[in-house]
Write a protein that holds these residues in place. Sequence first.
Motif, PDB file in Angstrom:
ATOM      1  N   LYS A 138      -3.393 -18.185  30.325  1.00 44.87           N
ATOM      2  CA  LYS A 138      -2.503 -17.225  30.985  1.00 44.87           C
ATOM      3  C   LYS A 138      -2.372 -15.954  30.142  1.00 44.87           C
ATOM      4  CE  LYS A 138       0.211 -20.623  33.627  1.00 44.87           C
ATOM      5  NZ  LYS A 138       0.001 -20.315  35.043  1.00 44.87           N
ATOM      6  N   ALA A 168       3.982  -8.944  36.715  1.00 47.61           N
ATOM      7  CA  ALA A 168       5.315  -8.902  36.117  1.00 47.61           C
ATOM      8  C   ALA A 168       5.242  -8.284  34.721  1.00 47.61           C
ATOM      9  CB  ALA A 168       5.863 -10.325  36.026  1.00 47.61           C
ATOM     10  N   ALA A 182      10.197 -16.228  33.405  1.00 47.55           N
ATOM     11  CA  ALA A 182       9.295 -17.354  33.618  1.00 47.55           C
ATOM     12  C   ALA A 182       8.619 -17.587  32.271  1.00 47.55           C
ATOM     13  CB  ALA A 182       8.263 -17.015  34.690  1.00 47.55           C
ATOM     14  N   LYS A 218       5.843 -19.522  30.279  1.00 47.95           N
ATOM     15  CA  LYS A 218       4.613 -20.200  30.703  1.00 47.95           C
ATOM     16  C   LYS A 218       3.777 -20.624  29.504  1.00 47.95           C
ATOM     17  CE  LYS A 218       4.386 -17.525  34.948  1.00 47.95           C
ATOM     18  NZ  LYS A 218       3.523 -16.959  35.991  1.00 47.95           N
ATOM     19  N   VAL A 250       5.258 -24.181  33.635  1.00 49.95           N
ATOM     20  CA  VAL A 250       6.041 -22.965  33.852  1.00 49.95           C
ATOM     21  C   VAL A 250       7.507 -23.335  34.015  1.00 49.95           C
ATOM     22  CG1 VAL A 250       6.423 -21.025  35.418  1.00 49.95           C
ATOM     23  CG2 VAL A 250       4.091 -21.829  34.981  1.00 49.95           C
ATOM     24  N   LEU A 262      11.343 -21.734  34.729  1.00 49.85           N
ATOM     25  CA  LEU A 262      12.056 -20.536  35.186  1.00 49.85           C
ATOM     26  C   LEU A 262      13.492 -20.608  34.683  1.00 49.85           C
ATOM     27  CD1 LEU A 262      10.806 -20.489  38.900  1.00 49.85           C
ATOM     28  CD2 LEU A 262       9.759 -19.416  36.896  1.00 49.85           C
ATOM     29  N   GLN A 297       7.263 -13.873  31.354  1.00 43.96           N
ATOM     30  CA  GLN A 297       7.292 -12.814  32.364  1.00 43.96           C
ATOM     31  C   GLN A 297       8.721 -12.590  32.815  1.00 43.96           C
ATOM     32  OE1 GLN A 297       4.879 -14.421  35.535  1.00 43.96           O
ATOM     33  NE2 GLN A 297       3.012 -13.415  34.807  1.00 43.96           N
ATOM     34  N   GLU A 298       9.003 -11.362  33.254  1.00 44.65           N
ATOM     35  CA  GLU A 298      10.284 -11.123  33.926  1.00 44.65           C
ATOM     36  C   GLU A 298      10.315 -11.980  35.189  1.00 44.65           C
ATOM     37  OE1 GLU A 298      10.629  -7.309  36.059  1.00 44.65           O
ATOM     38  OE2 GLU A 298       8.448  -7.164  35.970  1.00 44.65           O
ATOM     39  N   LEU A 299      11.496 -12.402  35.600  1.00 45.41           N
ATOM     40  CA  LEU A 299      11.637 -13.213  36.807  1.00 45.41           C
ATOM     41  C   LEU A 299      11.566 -12.295  38.017  1.00 45.41           C
ATOM     42  CD1 LEU A 299      12.182 -16.252  37.199  1.00 45.41           C
ATOM     43  CD2 LEU A 299      14.590 -15.682  37.484  1.00 45.41           C
ATOM     44  N   LEU A 300      10.606 -12.541  38.884  1.00 46.33           N
ATOM     45  CA  LEU A 300      10.442 -11.701  40.071  1.00 46.33           C
ATOM     46  C   LEU A 300      11.061 -12.388  41.278  1.00 46.33           C
ATOM     47  CD1 LEU A 300       6.733 -10.570  39.591  1.00 46.33           C
ATOM     48  CD2 LEU A 300       8.799  -9.238  39.144  1.00 46.33           C
ATOM     49  N   GLU A 355       6.507 -15.713  48.104  1.00 43.48           N
ATOM     50  CA  GLU A 355       5.232 -16.014  47.436  1.00 43.48           C
ATOM     51  C   GLU A 355       4.125 -16.198  48.461  1.00 43.48           C
ATOM     52  OE1 GLU A 355       6.694 -19.004  44.296  1.00 43.48           O
ATOM     53  OE2 GLU A 355       4.536 -18.819  43.956  1.00 43.48           O
ATOM     54  N   ASN A 399       9.135 -28.200  40.308  1.00 40.86           N
ATOM     55  CA  ASN A 399       7.835 -27.672  40.712  1.00 40.86           C
ATOM     56  C   ASN A 399       6.825 -28.810  40.834  1.00 40.86           C
ATOM     57  OD1 ASN A 399       7.187 -24.960  41.309  1.00 40.86           O
ATOM     58  ND2 ASN A 399       7.795 -24.373  39.249  1.00 40.86           N
ATOM     59  N   MET A 423       3.631 -12.493  44.279  1.00 43.68           N
ATOM     60  CA  MET A 423       5.022 -12.380  44.715  1.00 43.68           C
ATOM     61  C   MET A 423       5.141 -11.038  45.433  1.00 43.68           C
ATOM     62  SD  MET A 423       7.830 -14.164  44.473  1.00 43.68           S
ATOM     63  CE  MET A 423       8.415 -14.939  42.967  1.00 43.68           C
ATOM     64  N   LEU A 460       1.466 -13.215  39.975  1.00 45.41           N
ATOM     65  CA  LEU A 460       2.167 -14.139  39.068  1.00 45.41           C
ATOM     66  C   LEU A 460       1.183 -14.822  38.148  1.00 45.41           C
ATOM     67  CD1 LEU A 460       4.580 -16.010  41.510  1.00 45.41           C
ATOM     68  CD2 LEU A 460       5.111 -14.097  39.999  1.00 45.41           C
ATOM     69  N   GLU A 461       0.019 -15.160  38.703  1.00 50.18           N
ATOM     70  CA  GLU A 461      -0.993 -15.858  37.901  1.00 50.18           C
ATOM     71  C   GLU A 461      -2.314 -15.800  38.642  1.00 50.18           C
ATOM     72  OE1 GLU A 461      -0.947 -20.092  37.768  1.00 50.18           O
ATOM     73  OE2 GLU A 461      -0.576 -20.268  39.907  1.00 50.18           O
TER      74      GLU A 461
HETATM   75  P1  AMP Z   1       2.400 -20.298  38.092  1.00 47.72           P
HETATM   76  O1  AMP Z   1       1.789 -21.631  37.716  1.00 47.72           O
HETATM   77  O2  AMP Z   1       2.259 -19.240  37.051  1.00 47.72           O
HETATM   78  O3  AMP Z   1       2.014 -19.858  39.490  1.00 47.72           O
HETATM   79  O4  AMP Z   1       3.950 -20.602  38.248  1.00 47.72           O
HETATM   80  C1  AMP Z   1       4.423 -21.679  39.022  1.00 47.72           C
HETATM   81  C2  AMP Z   1       5.506 -21.196  39.956  1.00 47.72           C
HETATM   82  O5  AMP Z   1       6.561 -20.618  39.195  1.00 47.72           O
HETATM   83  C3  AMP Z   1       5.054 -20.082  40.894  1.00 47.72           C
HETATM   84  O6  AMP Z   1       4.471 -20.598  42.040  1.00 47.72           O
HETATM   85  C4  AMP Z   1       6.359 -19.387  41.174  1.00 47.72           C
HETATM   86  O7  AMP Z   1       7.096 -20.074  42.164  1.00 47.72           O
HETATM   87  C5  AMP Z   1       7.116 -19.496  39.881  1.00 47.72           C
HETATM   88  N1  AMP Z   1       6.908 -18.286  39.062  1.00 47.72           N
HETATM   89  C6  AMP Z   1       5.906 -18.054  38.194  1.00 47.72           C
HETATM   90  N2  AMP Z   1       6.043 -16.847  37.606  1.00 47.72           N
HETATM   91  C7  AMP Z   1       7.159 -16.300  38.112  1.00 47.72           C
HETATM   92  C8  AMP Z   1       7.833 -15.056  37.904  1.00 47.72           C
HETATM   93  N3  AMP Z   1       7.408 -14.156  37.030  1.00 47.72           N
HETATM   94  N4  AMP Z   1       8.957 -14.831  38.615  1.00 47.72           N
HETATM   95  C9  AMP Z   1       9.429 -15.741  39.484  1.00 47.72           C
HETATM   96  N5  AMP Z   1       8.841 -16.929  39.738  1.00 47.72           N
HETATM   97  C10 AMP Z   1       7.718 -17.225  39.050  1.00 47.72           C
END
Ligand code: AMP
Length: 430
Positions: free
Chosen positions: A111, A126, A149, A151, A161, A163, A193-196, A200, A232, A281, A290-291
Motif C-alpha cells: 500500500k 486521500a 484509516a 493500513k 485496515v 478505521l 489516510q485521512e478518513l473519507l 464506495e 470488515n 470513494m 482508497l486502494e
Molecule cells: P482497503 O482494503 O484499503 O480498501 O480498505 C478496506 C475498507 O476500509 C474500504 O473498503 C473502505 O470501506 C474502508 N476505507 C479504506 N480507506 C478508507 C479511507 N481513507 N476513508 C474511509 N474509509 C476507508
Amino acid sequence: MKVLVVGGGGREHALVWKLAQSPLISRMWCAPGNAGIATERLAANDSPVELVPIGAKDLPALLDFAREKRVDFTIVAPDDPLALGIVDLFEANGLKTWGPNQKAARFESSKAFSQDFMDRYGIPTAKSGTFSDPAEAKQFAATLDGCCAVKADGLALGKGVLLTGNVADAEKAIDEIMVDQSFGTAGSQVVIQELLEGMEVSLHALCDGKTAKLFPTAQDHKRALDDDEGLNTGGMGTYSPAPFLSEKELNEVGLQIIVPWLKGCIEEGIDFKGILYPGLMLTAGGPKVLEFNARFGDPETQVYLPRLKNDLVELLLAGTEGRLGQVDLEWSPQVAVCVVMASGGYPGDYPKGIPISGLETAATLPDTKVFHAGTKLRDGQVVTNGGRVLGVTAWRDDLKAAREAAYAAVEKISFENAHFRRDIAAKALK
Ligand code: AMP
Ligand code: GLY
C-alpha cells in the motif's frame, strides 16, 4: 487449448464458469478449486473441469503440474501467488500466463508503494503518510484528529485496515498493527489516510501493459452486517452496474485515474498485464482512490462475468499478448446481484464441514447461478469449507428484479448458522 486456473474461491468459480463457455478450451484444471467448480463442464466437448489438489501459493508444485500437463494458458486469480511472482516464474519457464508480474503486483502487495505512486502521478486519493516508526505515525494521526484509516502496508487477507474516529483509537490501531503485529510483518510499515466520506464503488480495468479498458461499475458490501455495521469482511455481496456514476462520470474517472496510472507504469517500466481494481470513494470533492488491487475482485467478478458478452479466454489472451487495443468489451445492459452466504461467525472463527442443502433446487432457477466459494465435497455431500461459502447471483433487466431473484435463490439454500446480509444493493434502490 488447455487452461489452468489458479485459486479456489467464488471469484474462481465465476471465472471457470465463464471460461468453460468458450469453444476454444478443450481441457481445464483448477487448483485447488472447490465443489462448485468441479461441477462445471466445457462447452467445447462436455468434459468436466478437473480439480488439482495444489494450493494457490505452492508455486513449485503448480509449475511442475503445468509443465507435466503442457498447459497452454494459466490464469492466476488470487493476490498471494501474484505477489509471490508466479507470473515471472511461469514465463521464465516458457508458460503463457495471465496476471501481473511481481513488480506490477506491488500495486496491491504494498500500500505504501501504491500511495507514493498515486502522489507522484497526481492520481486523486486521500491525504496520507507512510511510516515505519509508530511514534511518527501517531504524530501524523493526531494532525487528522485521529479520523483516519490505518493500513498495514502488506497483504493481510483484506483485513489489515482499521478505521478510527479519535486520537485514542488511532493510537490503539497503530500499536495493534505496528507493535503487536496483528497482521504479521505486513504491518511493519503503515499507511495512514485521512478518513473519507462518501459512497464506495469498485472499478476494474483490464490492461495489457499499453492499453487499459474500463469495466462498468460495481459496488461491494464490505461490512459483515446490514446497514454497513459489524466487522470488515472480504465482501458480503455485490451488484453491477452501480448507479452512482453515470457513463460520462465513469469516463471522467478513467481520465483522472487510469490514464495517469498507465502513464506512470510506462514511465517506470512496470509492465502491468492483468486487472487493475481501484477501490473508489465518491467524496464531495470528487472520486478518490482508497486502494489499488491487482486482480479481479471477489465478489465483483461474480456480477461482472454474467454481464460480459466477450469470450473470456480470448479477452485474457489479448491482455497477455498486448492486443487489447483491437478488442471492444461488450456488456449486457442487465443488472446482476450477488448475495454472499457466509458461515456463522465469519469474519471471526467459524466451523467447517456443515452440510449444505437446496443447491439442486436453486440450480433450476433461470438466469441465476450459485457460485461456490468455501465448499468441498465430502462423501457425495457438499459441505462448508470456508468463511464465505456461496455467492448467489441473479441477473435481470432491472435492479429490483435482479435483487428479488438473488434473494429468492438464497431462500432455497440452507446450512446451519448461515449468515447473509439482507440489504445487498438496497442503497441503489433508494
Ligand atoms: P482497503 O482494503 O484499503 O480498501 O480498505 C478496506 C475498507 O476500509 C474500504 O473498503 C473502505 O470501506 C474502508 N476505507 C479504506 N480507506 C478508507 C479511507 N481513507 N476513508 C474511509 N474509509 C476507508
Ligand atoms: N471485493 C473485495 C476484494 O476483492 O478485495
